[in-house]
Design a protein around this motif. Structure first.
Motif, PDB file in Angstrom:
ATOM      1  N   LEU A  97       0.839  -1.200   0.000  1.00  0.00           N
ATOM      2  CA  LEU A  97       0.000   0.000   0.000  1.00  0.00           C
ATOM      3  C   LEU A  97       0.867   1.240   0.000  1.00  0.00           C
ATOM      4  N   GLN A  98       0.292   2.316  -0.506  1.00  0.00           N
ATOM      5  CA  GLN A  98       0.945   3.618  -0.378  1.00  0.00           C
ATOM      6  C   GLN A  98       0.001   4.551   0.377  1.00  0.00           C
ATOM      7  N   CYS A  99      -1.026   5.106  -0.292  1.00  0.00           N
ATOM      8  CA  CYS A  99      -1.931   5.993   0.455  1.00  0.00           C
ATOM      9  C   CYS A  99      -2.868   5.197   1.360  1.00  0.00           C
ATOM     10  N   GLY A 100      -3.117   3.941   1.004  1.00  0.00           N
ATOM     11  CA  GLY A 100      -3.946   3.087   1.856  1.00  0.00           C
ATOM     12  C   GLY A 100      -5.433   3.139   1.562  1.00  0.00           C
ATOM     13  N   PHE A 101      -5.843   3.986   0.614  1.00  0.00           N
ATOM     14  CA  PHE A 101      -7.288   4.128   0.384  1.00  0.00           C
ATOM     15  C   PHE A 101      -7.929   2.830  -0.099  1.00  0.00           C
ATOM     16  N   CYS A 102      -7.237   2.128  -0.977  1.00  0.00           N
ATOM     17  CA  CYS A 102      -7.811   0.896  -1.532  1.00  0.00           C
ATOM     18  C   CYS A 102      -7.641  -0.303  -0.610  1.00  0.00           C
ATOM     19  N   CYS A 135      -6.228   0.134  -7.593  1.00  0.00           N
ATOM     20  CA  CYS A 135      -5.295   0.900  -6.766  1.00  0.00           C
ATOM     21  C   CYS A 135      -4.707   1.995  -7.652  1.00  0.00           C
ATOM     22  N   ARG A 136      -4.765   3.216  -7.145  1.00  0.00           N
ATOM     23  CA  ARG A 136      -4.254   4.335  -7.946  1.00  0.00           C
ATOM     24  C   ARG A 136      -2.780   4.605  -7.662  1.00  0.00           C
ATOM     25  N   CYS A 137      -2.202   3.900  -6.703  1.00  0.00           N
ATOM     26  CA  CYS A 137      -0.838   4.232  -6.261  1.00  0.00           C
ATOM     27  C   CYS A 137       0.234   3.211  -6.606  1.00  0.00           C
ATOM     28  N   THR A 138      -0.028   1.942  -6.370  1.00  0.00           N
ATOM     29  CA  THR A 138       1.094   1.010  -6.188  1.00  0.00           C
ATOM     30  C   THR A 138       1.616   0.337  -7.444  1.00  0.00           C
TER      31      THR A 138
HETATM   32 FE1  FES Z   1      -3.399   4.346  -2.745  1.00  0.00          FE
HETATM   33 FE2  FES Z   1      -4.064   1.844  -3.422  1.00  0.00          FE
HETATM   34  S1  FES Z   1      -2.528   2.497  -2.021  1.00  0.00           S
HETATM   35  S2  FES Z   1      -5.108   3.671  -3.897  1.00  0.00           S
END
Ligand code: FES
Ligand code: FES
Length: 156
Positions: A97-102, A135-138
């Motif tokens: 995870l990065q931002c953790g939203f997903c 996931c928008r980040c990883t």
């Molecule tokens: Fe940011 Fe998946 S960790 S949307």
């Protein structure tokens, strides 16, 4: 308004909801379980995945009244006290995870993958089954690693 009675994370719960209210609204707004996220309005992102009677469901695709009498598991019910579930621990350890939203939806989807596939949870299966979680980040690489490690930790 309709009264919905259900069990959430092992605890009886009830709420008066509009007939058109979604399960995710019942969880977040009535029961204040905000670990279940809303990331889209098109049923595509999977941030809202919970388990209903043991099966992963996008809680934005189900009316709250349809959960009457059901047992619901949300991300808040996955850990045991302060001890992370092995799947959560694997996400932490493998930087899934990065931002953790997903992440709540990813973990709930991952647990359902283990339920369905058990030890046969290989990388191709994980990638296929993650189709409904965005996931928008990883870039997914570490999420796939985490799910594989979490599945191994769960199934020995
Ligand atoms: Fe940011 Fe998946 S960790 S949307
Ligand atoms: Fe349910 Fe996006 S909020 S799929």
């Amino acid at each position: 308004m309709t009264k919905v009675e259900l069990k959430v994370n092992g605890t009886p719960a009830s709420a008066e909801v509009e007939d058109q209210a979604l399960l995710v609204e019942l969880l977040r707004e009535h029961l204040k379980l905000t670990g279940t996220h809303v990331g889209c309005d098109t049923s595509q992102c999977g941030a809202c995945v919970v388990h209903v009677d043991g099966v992963a469901v996008k809680s934005c695709t189900m009316f709250a009244v349809q959960a009457d009498g059901a047992e619901v598991l949300t991300i808040e019910g996955v850990a045991t006290g302060d001890r992370l579930h092995p799947m959560q621990e694997a996400f932490r350890e493998h930087h899934g995870l990065q931002c953790g939203f997903c992440t709540p939806g990813m973990v709930m989807a991952a647990l359902d993958m283990v339920r369905r596939h058990g030890r046969d949870l290989d990388e191709a299966t994980i990638r296929h089954d993650l189709e409904g979680n965005i996931c928008r980040c990883t870039g997914y690489q570490n999420i796939v690693k985490a799910i594989k490690a979490g599945a191994t930790a769960m199934t020995g």
